[in-house]
Design a protein around this motif. Structure first.
Motif, PDB file in Angstrom:
ATOM      1  N   TRP A 167      39.162   3.939 -79.135  1.00 55.21           N
ATOM      2  CA  TRP A 167      40.508   4.257 -79.621  1.00 55.21           C
ATOM      3  C   TRP A 167      40.663   5.736 -79.968  1.00 55.21           C
ATOM      4  CZ3 TRP A 167      37.143   0.833 -82.018  1.00 55.21           C
ATOM      5  CH2 TRP A 167      36.470   1.331 -83.136  1.00 55.21           C
ATOM      6  N   HIS A 188      39.137  11.369 -83.759  1.00 50.36           N
ATOM      7  CA  HIS A 188      39.568  10.222 -84.557  1.00 50.36           C
ATOM      8  C   HIS A 188      41.081  10.299 -84.783  1.00 50.36           C
ATOM      9  CE1 HIS A 188      35.876   8.172 -85.809  1.00 50.36           C
ATOM     10  NE2 HIS A 188      35.286   9.364 -85.902  1.00 50.36           N
ATOM     11  N   THR A 190      43.383   9.896 -87.044  1.00 50.90           N
ATOM     12  CA  THR A 190      43.535   9.643 -88.477  1.00 50.90           C
ATOM     13  C   THR A 190      44.950   9.213 -88.843  1.00 50.90           C
ATOM     14  OG1 THR A 190      43.768  12.039 -88.752  1.00 50.90           O
ATOM     15  CG2 THR A 190      41.624  11.087 -89.247  1.00 50.90           C
ATOM     16  N   TYR A 193      44.774   5.504 -88.483  1.00 50.72           N
ATOM     17  CA  TYR A 193      44.007   4.902 -89.570  1.00 50.72           C
ATOM     18  C   TYR A 193      44.863   4.804 -90.831  1.00 50.72           C
ATOM     19  CZ  TYR A 193      39.876   6.085 -86.715  1.00 50.72           C
ATOM     20  OH  TYR A 193      38.960   6.199 -85.710  1.00 50.72           O
ATOM     21  N   GLU A 194      45.565   5.884 -91.148  1.00 51.80           N
ATOM     22  CA  GLU A 194      46.369   5.865 -92.363  1.00 51.80           C
ATOM     23  C   GLU A 194      47.558   4.927 -92.220  1.00 51.80           C
ATOM     24  OE1 GLU A 194      48.601   8.924 -95.434  1.00 51.80           O
ATOM     25  OE2 GLU A 194      46.826   9.572 -94.334  1.00 51.80           O
ATOM     26  N   TRP A 197      46.106   1.437 -92.698  1.00 53.56           N
ATOM     27  CA  TRP A 197      45.700   1.267 -94.100  1.00 53.56           C
ATOM     28  C   TRP A 197      46.924   1.058 -95.000  1.00 53.56           C
ATOM     29  CZ3 TRP A 197      41.044   0.935 -96.720  1.00 53.56           C
ATOM     30  CH2 TRP A 197      41.133   1.014 -98.104  1.00 53.56           C
ATOM     31  N   GLY A 230      42.464   4.722 -99.691  1.00 54.47           N
ATOM     32  CA  GLY A 230      42.416   4.977 -98.261  1.00 54.47           C
ATOM     33  C   GLY A 230      42.465   6.447 -97.919  1.00 54.47           C
ATOM     34  N   ILE A 234      39.877   8.739 -95.408  1.00 56.44           N
ATOM     35  CA  ILE A 234      40.518   9.284 -94.206  1.00 56.44           C
ATOM     36  C   ILE A 234      40.512  10.803 -94.246  1.00 56.44           C
ATOM     37  CG2 ILE A 234      42.718   9.458 -92.966  1.00 56.44           C
ATOM     38  CD1 ILE A 234      43.266   6.550 -93.883  1.00 56.44           C
TER      39      ILE A 234
END
Length: 306
Positions: A167, A188, A190, A193-194, A197, A230, A234
């Motif tokens: 990913w 990544h 991010t 991800y955030e 999250w 989170g 991150i």
């Protein structure tokens, strides 16, 4: 690993948009701005539902948004410029670019702080108690932040360390070179991800609010704890250069997350002992809270958002 599998995993990486701005005649339409605006609209809609479920009056949240949103945007920009002033001031820089919000750069801490000031002003003018309305609004800010993070995707900014995970995020060659890496390097995502999250944190905070019938600012405290938990890890993945980026070996925003988490946890514990349950009125004049037409304290189940 076989070449076929490598090729298959590479095809799963997340591409970045070829452009982040489109033009409708002479008017530029920016992906970053659209993400921020959509996040605000969804948050206001969810907040209105939660506020009515807590006994507030329909339309109150829109009125508070007139104060909170402009204050929040100004606060977010001020925080970003203050913590990244080297981008805008000094030799070779043009200070006027500090006003170019559409290029990205809204610090969440500043947005929340000044946005809360705007809500405080609006609540006082409308005779609304502050803590109940903050409890109604706070979880929906997670949704706004989740949507708004996609603005970073449009701008190809604030991504994380290099990775070859399936990913991983693809960026343009110029963006990779500008970050100090070879063309074709993947990173990544991010922002993703955030986003994930924050959505999970929203579901958790709302569930706890419904199950425990929290009040007196404890939902807002849970929001702070969930978000900072989170944001801390991150932030450790990110490679963007920021001033105050290494304080005791940690990025400044990691320290901010730690401090705010501890303060929010302490307040949650204090408020749980001092003010268990919810407020019986959300108005400063003491009018009983009415949720969905049922007086507060009745054995009713709130809707999905509250």
């Amino acid at each position: 690993m076989s070449p076929e599998l490598v090729a298959g995993l590479a095809a799963m990486t997340i591409p970045s948009p070829d452009q982040g701005t489109w033009h409708l005649g002479p008017v530029p339409i920016r992906g970053y701005a659209l993400a921020i605006i959509l996040g605000i609209v969804v948050a206001v809609w969810l907040s209105e539902r939660r506020w009515i479920a807590r006994g507030g009056t329909a339309g109150d949240i829109q009125d508070l948004a007139i104060w909170g949103i402009p204050f929040g945007l100004v606060g977010g920009r001020l925080y970003h410029v203050a913590t990244d002033s080297g981008r805008y001031f000094g030799e070779g820089n043009d200070p006027i670019t500090a006003l170019y919000v559409w290029r990205g750069g809204l610090g969440v801490w500043g947005a929340i702080a000044l946005g809360a000031v705007g809500v405080i002003i609006g609540a006082r003018l409308k005779g609304i108690k502050l803590l109940p309305v903050l409890d109604a609004i706070a979880p929906t800010v997670l949704v706004a932040q989740a949507i708004g993070r996609w603005g970073n995707w449009f701008n190809q900014e604030l991504f994380g360390k290099p990775t070859e995970l399936p990913w991983a995020l693809e960026v343009s060659d110029s963006t990779a070179i500008g970050a100090g890496f070879a063309p074709g390097t993947t990173f990544h995502p991010t922002f993703l991800y955030e986003c994930l999250w924050n959505l999970a944190a929203f579901a958790l905070v709302v569930w706890l609010d419904r199950r425990l019938r929290l009040g007196h600012g404890r939902v807002a405290a849970l929001y702070v704890m969930a978000y900072t938990a989170g944001r801390g890890w991150i932030e450790m993945l990110r490679i963007d250069d920021v001033e105050l980026s290494d304080v005791g070996g940690l990025r400044f925003n990691v320290w901010t997350s730690i401090v705010l988490f501890v303060l929010a946890a302490a307040y949650f514990a204090w408020a749980s002992r001092r003010h268990p349950g919810r407020e019986t009125s959300v108005h400063t004049d003491g009018r009983p809270a009415v949720a969905g037409g049922t007086p507060a304290g009745s054995d009713v189940r709130d809707d999905v958002t509250g």
